[in-house]
Design an enzyme around this catalytic site. Structure first.
Site, PDB file in Angstrom:
ATOM      1  N   GLY A 182       0.894  -1.163  -0.085  1.00  0.00           N
ATOM      2  CA  GLY A 182      -0.016   0.109   0.102  1.00  0.00           C
ATOM      3  C   GLY A 182       0.824   1.207   0.056  1.00  0.00           C
ATOM      4  N   ASN A 183       0.183   2.254   0.369  1.00  0.00           N
ATOM      5  CA  ASN A 183       0.996   3.679   0.396  1.00  0.00           C
ATOM      6  C   ASN A 183       0.363   4.560   1.438  1.00  0.00           C
ATOM      7  OD1 ASN A 183      -0.814   5.619  -0.940  1.00  0.00           O
ATOM      8  ND2 ASN A 183      -0.638   3.816  -2.772  1.00  0.00           N
TER       9      ASN A 183
END
Ligand code: CTP
Length: 402
Positions: A212-213
């Site tokens: 993810g980020n």
């Protein structure tokens, strides 16, 4: 949420018996989330006290050009009051005040403020039956509307004189809903539909892990709120995010992965007028998602990644009537890279943020953007809160679609 939320309402009270109803009117404006200041004609204080209206509006009430009781005889600046307001409401509006407004007479603070106001002015006439029907009153009502003021018509009923007929000020609830309806019908994005992507995407590695980020989804949510507050119906396709958005015009579609975001966007794309992709979509995802939790081993672990679908690019390819806006988050050669994305993804506008600018990017509460359109016209903005940035973005879109 009321369209009056956060609006600055300047209520002008004149000397009619209906002035007693302005206590309720102020309460209703406050309840709808507006900030209220009241100015009164001197004679209206015989019908309701400034203290009542001051207490309810939580602001001082002015009726003269300067406050005699104050030690320093403070001047009440009518120009400032007029410019402060997002809307001015004169209720009740007597025959006397209406006639003076028509002729530009400004022998009290309320009238001088009316002449200084640049905002929309609503007026709710209130007077006795025969006064209301008098040719001079009718002429005032017509002139005032021809000047662009908005009349909230008087209603019929029993009047203070005991006569029955037209001339009663509209009830406070009706005044508020009249104004709300009028404001809604004039919103610049009224009738428009907007598709918005926001937040990160999570690409599963196994049942408990993902790639993810740090995107918070805040920028996209602020754009959604701004668009909705201007009348648009918004389809907010949002990845995992703690942001909350509550607005009757915003439909939230929660997704997790890039694939889910892609599918959701294509469900809505055909029916929208504007699409804005602010999501930080993962560019890669694990090629094979383990069905069981991957166990720790001594040896190193490699995960093979495959590209995700580029949602924005696919919207650019499918574009018909839509105005398409993308984001570019860059660390180097910012404008060159952003311009390449603008062309290769068939966009109308791109919002560039550079990670070299302090306070810009997708995790914090502020952003600093440059907006470039397809003619390569560009505008660079200061560092601002994401709420303010969202207003700049929507304003740039409005300039180009209207
Ligand atoms: N975008 C998208 N789908 C993807 C990747 C990006 O819709 N799979 C959109 C983003 O929402 C953004 C724009 O494309 O509006 C640009 O995203 P960005 O990450 O800056 O660029 P990429 O095209 O992914 O290229 P790169 O990561 O190489 O800079």
């Amino acid at each position: 949420m009321s369209v009056l939320q956060g609006k600055k309402v300047l209520l002008g009270v004149t000397a009619g018996i209906a002035a007693y109803k302005t206590a309720s009117l102020v309460r209703l404006f406050i309840k709808s989330g507006a900030e209220v200041q009241v100015i009164m004609t001197p004679a209206s204080k015989d019908f309701i006290t400034p203290l009542t209206l001051s207490t309810l509006s939580k602001n001082p009430v002015h009726s003269t050009f300067y406050d005699q009781e104050e030690e320093n005889e403070l001047w009440n600046n009518h120009v400032e009051l007029g410019l402060w307001a997002d809307l001015m409401v004169i209720a009740p509006a007597t025959a006397n005040t209406l006639s003076k407004m028509t002729n530009g007479i400004c022998d009290n603070l309320l009238l001088a403020t009316y002449l200084s106001a640049k905002c929309p002015v609503y007026f709710a006439p209130a007077m006795d039956l025969d006064m209301y029907k008098h040719a001079s009153t009718l002429s005032s009502l017509n002139s005032l509307q021809s000047f662009g003021n908005i009349m909230i018509p008087a209603t019929s009923g029993e009047l203070a004189s005991g006569l029955v007929g037209e001339g009663r000020m509209a009830e406070p609830e009706d005044i508020v809903s009249f104004i709300e309806k009028d404001m809604l019908s004039k919103l610049p994005l009224k009738g428009k539909k907007v598709l918005l992507t926001a937040g990160p995407t999570y690409e599963a590695i196994d049942p408990v892990r993902f790639i993810g980020n740090h995107s918070s989804g805040k920028m996209g949510c602020e754009i959604a709120k701004t668009a909705a507050s201007l009348g648009a119906e918004v389809f907010l396709v949002i990845g995992p995010s703690h942001q909350t958005v509550k607005h009757s015009l915003i439909h939230r579609i929660d997704v997790t992965s890039a694939e889910e975001m892609y599918n959701a966007c294509h469900v809505y794309y055909n029916k929208v007028d504007i699409a804005i992709c602010s999501a930080a979509v993962a560019d890669y995802r694990p090629k094979n998602v383990a069905t069981q939790k991957i166990k720790k081993k001594e040896a190193s672990l490699s995960i093979e990644l495959e590209p995700t679908k580029d949602i924005l690019k696919s919207l650019g390819e499918a574009k018909k009537h839509q105005f398409l806006v993308g984001f570019a988050l860059e660390t180097n050669d910012e404008k060159v890279n952003a311009t390449k994305k603008l062309t290769s993804k068939n966009l109308d506008l791109i919002v560039l943020n550079s990670l070299r600018d302090k306070g810009a990017g997708f995790a914090g509460d502020t952003n600093k953007v440059t907006i470039i359109d397809k003619n390569l016209d560009e505008k660079t903005f200061e560092l601002k809160s994401k709420q303010e940035v969202s207003k700049d973005i929507i304003a740039q879109i409005l300039e180009r679609i209207s």
